[in-house]
Motif scaffolding. Sequence first.
Motif, PDB file in Angstrom:
ATOM      1  N   LEU A  31     -55.328 -76.111  31.854  1.00  0.00           N
ATOM      2  CA  LEU A  31     -56.534 -75.594  32.506  1.00  0.00           C
ATOM      3  C   LEU A  31     -57.522 -74.963  31.536  1.00  0.00           C
ATOM      4  CD1 LEU A  31     -54.879 -74.081  35.679  1.00  0.00           C
ATOM      5  CD2 LEU A  31     -56.384 -76.082  35.578  1.00  0.00           C
ATOM      6  N   PRO A  47     -57.454 -75.503  41.308  1.00  0.00           N
ATOM      7  CA  PRO A  47     -56.455 -76.316  40.606  1.00  0.00           C
ATOM      8  C   PRO A  47     -55.389 -76.792  41.590  1.00  0.00           C
ATOM      9  CG  PRO A  47     -56.860 -74.260  39.436  1.00  0.00           C
ATOM     10  CD  PRO A  47     -57.513 -74.157  40.782  1.00  0.00           C
ATOM     11  N   VAL A  50     -50.658 -76.649  40.741  1.00  0.00           N
ATOM     12  CA  VAL A  50     -50.807 -75.700  39.639  1.00  0.00           C
ATOM     13  C   VAL A  50     -49.509 -75.491  38.864  1.00  0.00           C
ATOM     14  CG1 VAL A  50     -50.364 -73.559  40.899  1.00  0.00           C
ATOM     15  CG2 VAL A  50     -52.014 -73.567  39.028  1.00  0.00           C
ATOM     16  N   HIS A  56     -51.759 -71.539  33.911  1.00  0.00           N
ATOM     17  CA  HIS A  56     -52.471 -71.283  35.171  1.00  0.00           C
ATOM     18  C   HIS A  56     -52.781 -69.810  35.393  1.00  0.00           C
ATOM     19  CE1 HIS A  56     -48.256 -70.885  36.519  1.00  0.00           C
ATOM     20  NE2 HIS A  56     -48.725 -70.044  37.427  1.00  0.00           N
ATOM     21  N   CYS A  60     -56.642 -68.532  35.799  1.00  0.00           N
ATOM     22  CA  CYS A  60     -57.098 -67.913  37.046  1.00  0.00           C
ATOM     23  C   CYS A  60     -57.661 -66.514  36.796  1.00  0.00           C
ATOM     24  CB  CYS A  60     -55.969 -67.871  38.062  1.00  0.00           C
ATOM     25  SG  CYS A  60     -55.513 -69.511  38.667  1.00  0.00           S
ATOM     26  N   VAL A  73     -55.505 -71.606  44.460  1.00  0.00           N
ATOM     27  CA  VAL A  73     -54.699 -72.625  43.805  1.00  0.00           C
ATOM     28  C   VAL A  73     -53.715 -73.201  44.809  1.00  0.00           C
ATOM     29  CG1 VAL A  73     -54.871 -71.579  41.519  1.00  0.00           C
ATOM     30  CG2 VAL A  73     -52.966 -70.989  42.982  1.00  0.00           C
ATOM     31  N   GLY A  75     -49.869 -75.063  44.789  1.00  0.00           N
ATOM     32  CA  GLY A  75     -48.733 -75.441  43.965  1.00  0.00           C
ATOM     33  C   GLY A  75     -47.434 -74.917  44.526  1.00  0.00           C
TER      34      GLY A  75
END
Length: 87
Positions: A31, A47, A50, A56, A60, A73, A75
Motif C-alpha cells: 500500500l 483497500p 487488506v 496496511h 491507514c 478496509v 479483510g
Amino acid sequence: MVKSSMDTRYAKDSVVNHDGIGFPCLALTDLMSFPERFGHILTTRCPYEVQFFRDHYEFCCKVADVNGKTVTVAGLDGDYLRCYCEV
C-alpha cells in the motif's frame, strides 16, 4: 479501489465478486507504494483484502493523519480454522 497484486483469482486489474461482476481497481504489491507511484495518498480509501498487505496499518494511519479522514478496509484476521493470518 486497491487490491493486492497477489490476488489474481479472477482478474489482475479488477475486484470480482462471486457473481462474476468486476470492478476496476489498482493492483499493488504494498500500500505504501501508492503515494510513491502516483504522488499522493488515496482519496478513495478502500483497500480490499487488506490481509495481503504487510504495511496496511502504517498506510491507514498515514491516510488518516494526512487527510483527517476515516479509512475503511476489507479483510480477514483469520483463516477458515479461525487461526490468525500472516502473509
